[in-house]
Design a protein around this motif. Sequence first.
Motif, PDB file in Angstrom:
ATOM      1  N   MET A   1       0.819  -1.194   0.000  1.00 21.13           N
ATOM      2  CA  MET A   1       0.000   0.000   0.000  1.00 21.13           C
ATOM      3  C   MET A   1       0.862   1.257   0.000  1.00 21.13           C
ATOM      4  N   GLU A   2       2.029   1.189   0.623  1.00 19.93           N
ATOM      5  CA  GLU A   2       2.942   2.327   0.663  1.00 19.93           C
ATOM      6  C   GLU A   2       3.297   2.770  -0.760  1.00 19.93           C
ATOM      7  N   ARG A   3       3.527   1.814  -1.631  1.00 21.30           N
ATOM      8  CA  ARG A   3       3.906   2.100  -3.013  1.00 21.30           C
ATOM      9  C   ARG A   3       2.801   2.865  -3.744  1.00 21.30           C
ATOM     10  N   LEU A   4       1.542   2.561  -3.451  1.00 20.88           N
ATOM     11  CA  LEU A   4       0.427   3.234  -4.105  1.00 20.88           C
ATOM     12  C   LEU A   4       0.383   4.711  -3.718  1.00 20.88           C
ATOM     13  N   ARG A   5       0.746   5.032  -2.497  1.00 19.27           N
ATOM     14  CA  ARG A   5       0.767   6.436  -2.067  1.00 19.27           C
ATOM     15  C   ARG A   5       1.793   7.251  -2.848  1.00 19.27           C
ATOM     16  N   GLU A   6       2.857   6.611  -3.281  1.00 17.84           N
ATOM     17  CA  GLU A   6       3.915   7.281  -4.037  1.00 17.84           C
ATOM     18  C   GLU A   6       3.595   7.365  -5.532  1.00 17.84           C
ATOM     19  N   ALA A   7       2.581   6.666  -5.968  1.00 12.65           N
ATOM     20  CA  ALA A   7       2.290   6.532  -7.394  1.00 12.65           C
ATOM     21  C   ALA A   7       1.615   7.779  -7.960  1.00 12.65           C
ATOM     22  N   LEU A   8       1.872   7.985  -9.243  1.00 13.08           N
ATOM     23  CA  LEU A   8       1.249   9.048 -10.018  1.00 13.08           C
ATOM     24  C   LEU A   8       0.625   8.419 -11.257  1.00 13.08           C
ATOM     25  N   PRO A   9      -0.381   9.070 -11.835  1.00 13.38           N
ATOM     26  CA  PRO A   9      -0.877   8.571 -13.119  1.00 13.38           C
ATOM     27  C   PRO A   9       0.238   8.636 -14.160  1.00 13.38           C
ATOM     28  N   LEU A  10       0.273   7.690 -15.056  1.00 11.22           N
ATOM     29  CA  LEU A  10       1.261   7.670 -16.132  1.00 11.22           C
ATOM     30  C   LEU A  10       1.274   9.008 -16.868  1.00 11.22           C
ATOM     31  N   SER A  11       0.111   9.618 -17.028  1.00 11.66           N
ATOM     32  CA  SER A  11       0.011  10.896 -17.743  1.00 11.66           C
ATOM     33  C   SER A  11       0.681  12.049 -16.997  1.00 11.66           C
ATOM     34  N   LYS A  12       1.002  11.880 -15.727  1.00  9.99           N
ATOM     35  CA  LYS A  12       1.629  12.940 -14.923  1.00  9.99           C
ATOM     36  C   LYS A  12       3.074  12.622 -14.520  1.00  9.99           C
ATOM     37  N   ALA A  13       3.491  11.398 -14.714  1.00 11.85           N
ATOM     38  CA  ALA A  13       4.818  10.961 -14.266  1.00 11.85           C
ATOM     39  C   ALA A  13       5.905  11.563 -15.150  1.00 11.85           C
ATOM     40  N   GLY A  14       7.001  11.961 -14.533  1.00 11.46           N
ATOM     41  CA  GLY A  14       8.090  12.580 -15.271  1.00 11.46           C
ATOM     42  C   GLY A  14       9.207  11.619 -15.646  1.00 11.46           C
ATOM     43  N   GLU A  15       9.257  10.483 -14.996  1.00 14.13           N
ATOM     44  CA  GLU A  15      10.317   9.509 -15.266  1.00 14.13           C
ATOM     45  C   GLU A  15      10.083   8.825 -16.605  1.00 14.13           C
ATOM     46  N   ARG A  16      11.140   8.238 -17.150  1.00 11.79           N
ATOM     47  CA  ARG A  16      11.003   7.506 -18.409  1.00 11.79           C
ATOM     48  C   ARG A  16      10.774   6.013 -18.185  1.00 11.79           C
ATOM     49  N   VAL A  17      11.453   5.424 -17.184  1.00  8.49           N
ATOM     50  CA  VAL A  17      11.266   4.009 -16.879  1.00  8.49           C
ATOM     51  C   VAL A  17      10.483   3.924 -15.577  1.00  8.49           C
ATOM     52  N   VAL A  63       3.026   0.096 -27.258  1.00  6.32           N
ATOM     53  CA  VAL A  63       1.598   0.373 -27.190  1.00  6.32           C
ATOM     54  C   VAL A  63       1.366   1.881 -27.178  1.00  6.32           C
ATOM     55  N   ALA A  64       0.361   2.344 -27.911  1.00  6.10           N
ATOM     56  CA  ALA A  64      -0.055   3.745 -27.867  1.00  6.10           C
ATOM     57  C   ALA A  64      -1.324   3.834 -27.023  1.00  6.10           C
ATOM     58  N   LEU A  65      -1.342   4.792 -26.099  1.00  2.43           N
ATOM     59  CA  LEU A  65      -2.482   4.981 -25.203  1.00  2.43           C
ATOM     60  C   LEU A  65      -2.964   6.424 -25.269  1.00  2.43           C
ATOM     61  N   GLY A  66      -4.271   6.603 -25.179  1.00  2.00           N
ATOM     62  CA  GLY A  66      -4.825   7.940 -25.077  1.00  2.00           C
ATOM     63  C   GLY A  66      -4.606   8.496 -23.677  1.00  2.00           C
ATOM     64  N   GLU A  67      -4.786   9.798 -23.524  1.00  6.43           N
ATOM     65  CA  GLU A  67      -4.547  10.445 -22.235  1.00  6.43           C
ATOM     66  C   GLU A  67      -5.479   9.930 -21.146  1.00  6.43           C
ATOM     67  N   GLU A  68      -6.721   9.615 -21.497  1.00  6.51           N
ATOM     68  CA  GLU A  68      -7.672   9.126 -20.498  1.00  6.51           C
ATOM     69  C   GLU A  68      -7.219   7.795 -19.900  1.00  6.51           C
TER      70      GLU A  68
END
Length: 84
Positions: A1-17, A63-68
């Motif tokens: 659960m700790e990991r989920l608190r640190e998570a961001l949506p893919l659309s907002k994440a700045g990292e590449r990997v 894979v290509a994904l839309g923003e939603e």
Amino acid sequence: MERLREALPLSKAGERVLKVVHIAQEDVRTLRKLVSMGIMPGRRVEVLHRFPSYVIRVGNTTVALGEEVAGKIYVAAAQGEKET
């Protein structure tokens, strides 16, 4: 659960990997499609492009994904962790 608190949506994440932590998708068809492409918690993803759509690599699949949809995939930085 700790990991989920640190998570961001893919659309907002700045990292590449990144590592997928959670998928907040209620549509079963979309969820099944993501899983069939290998996008599931524990998997590493590499962001190749962010515009005009999110293009990610999961294993040997690109894979290509839309923003939603990208906004419903929660990720965290994958710092030397092994895939589960």
